[in-house]
Design a protein around this motif. Structure first.
Motif, PDB file in Angstrom:
ATOM      1  N   THR A   1       4.874  97.410  20.903  1.00  0.00           N
ATOM      2  CA  THR A   1       3.740  97.674  20.016  1.00  0.00           C
ATOM      3  C   THR A   1       4.016  97.108  18.615  1.00  0.00           C
TER       4      THR A   1
ATOM      5  N   PHE B   1       1.049  95.026  22.383  1.00  0.00           N
ATOM      6  CA  PHE B   1      -0.091  95.747  21.824  1.00  0.00           C
ATOM      7  C   PHE B   1       0.052  95.851  20.309  1.00  0.00           C
TER       8      PHE B   1
ATOM      9  N   ARG C   1      -1.199  98.647  18.800  1.00  0.00           N
ATOM     10  CA  ARG C   1      -0.917 100.082  18.638  1.00  0.00           C
ATOM     11  C   ARG C   1      -0.612 100.680  20.002  1.00  0.00           C
ATOM     12  N   ARG C   2       0.042 101.830  19.986  1.00  0.00           N
ATOM     13  CA  ARG C   2       0.457 102.470  21.232  1.00  0.00           C
ATOM     14  C   ARG C   2      -0.738 103.096  21.964  1.00  0.00           C
TER      15      ARG C   2
ATOM     16  N   SER D   1      -5.036  99.577  24.387  1.00  0.00           N
ATOM     17  CA  SER D   1      -3.726  99.798  25.018  1.00  0.00           C
ATOM     18  C   SER D   1      -3.843 100.783  26.179  1.00  0.00           C
TER      19      SER D   1
END
Length: 326
Positions: free
Chosen positions: A213, A181, A183-184, A191
């Motif tokens: 991430t 991903f 971002r988390r 995500s």
């Protein structure tokens, strides 16, 4: 430099009549139009764009907030926005943010000052609640599902494609799947939806060490593969956040002559076709075009448009440039 007053004086018509002729607003006789346009040409008069915008209430500019264009998601969606804008005689102002809240607030304040006729938010760092408050200053369209928020949205129904993909993997007895991903979850809608759908199909979330991430480019995909190879030797599949990124992952395994796990990409890009991987096609180009139309056609109520997405197992190239077939 000639002014609108010079055009009015020489043509013999009032400033308001000259203004209506220039802006093509209101009635002006054919005789007056011909005489005024003749004087405009004679004086090489160029209308003041700011003054014209003030008189019409339109800038014919749409702002597009996007964190960056390193991820093909943003370049594809931007292509859709720009093509639709060109067809409607609008300009697109690129507003890069790198998810910086202060920068995004600056762009919202510009909307408040009427520097754009509307904003398209491809992705954002500020909460939706703050975006919602700026609706009163001009149309804002988000490229994600905004839920119950009073925000217009055009988004891909990726959950259905993810469900199909995870069921396909489950039927193949695939259990050890890593995820990449940018971002988390909790910050990124993509995500969050991916992991939520995985849990619905498999009954649990993947282990933390299988979720990487900070991956937005093929080079970052390459180094993510290095990390996964060290900490997950029994890996069966890698579910990436872009075909280009997965191509970087694949290159790591090829360079180090390692057994290649199964790969799934996203974006339906030519790189995915070239290496023959399954992919998710969220139809980003379509989303960008529809987002632009939604800005230009504001309604009294909030509109949310869901665009179908596809899980494509066998990619093929069509003979038509820039298109694919399944």
């Amino acid at each position: 430099m000639a002014t609108i007053r010079d055009v009015a004086r020489i043509s013999g018509y009032s400033i308001s009549t000259v203004s209506r002729t220039i802006n093509q607003s209101g009635y002006v006789s054919k005789t007056a139009q011909l005489q005024i346009n003749r004087v405009i040409h004679q004086l090489d008069y160029v209308p003041n764009a700011i003054a014209r915008d003030l008189s019409t209430g339109k800038t014919h500019k749409i702002g597009a907030i996007l964190p960056h264009i390193r991820d093909p998601y943003f370049s594809k969606i931007l292509n859709g926005i720009m093509d639709a804008a060109f067809a409607n005689n609008y300009s697109v102002i690129l507003l890069p943010s790198e998810y910086d809240e202060a920068q995004e607030m600056h762009y919202l304040e510009q909307l408040k000052r009427k520097e754009y006729d509307g904003l398209i938010v491809t992705s954002h760092g500020i909460p939706l609640e703050r975006l919602e408050k700026y609706n009163q200053y001009g149309p804002i369209v988000c490229c994600e599902d905004t839920g119950a928020k009073q925000l217009n949205a055009v988004f891909s129904d990726r959950e259905s494609a993810y469900t199909t993909a995870f069921n396909w993997l489950k039927q193949k007895q695939i259990k050890r799947i890593a995820f990449l991903f940018s971002r988390r979850a909790g910050v990124s809608a993509t995500s969050s939806i991916t992991l939520k759908t995985f849990a619905q199909v498999y009954g649990d979330l993947p282990p933390d060490n299988l979720v990487i991430t900070g991956v937005s480019t093929p080079a970052e995909g390459y180094f993510a593969a290095k990390t996964l190879n060290k900490q997950a030797t029994d890996l069966q599949y890698i579910f990436g956040n872009g075909d280009d990124i997965i191509s970087g992952v694949r290159q790591y395994y090829v360079d180090h002559q390692l057994p290649l796990p199964g790969l799934i990409g996203q974006g339906h890009q030519i790189s995915g076709v070239a290496i023959g991987i399954p992919t998710i096609d969220p139809h980003f180009y379509t989303i960008g075009g529809q987002a632009l139309q939604l800005v230009l056609e504001p309604t009294d109520g909030v509109r949310k448009i869901k665009v179908h997405s596809d899980f494509i197992i066998n990619n093929k190239i069509d003979l038509t440039p820039n298109t694919f077939i399944k």
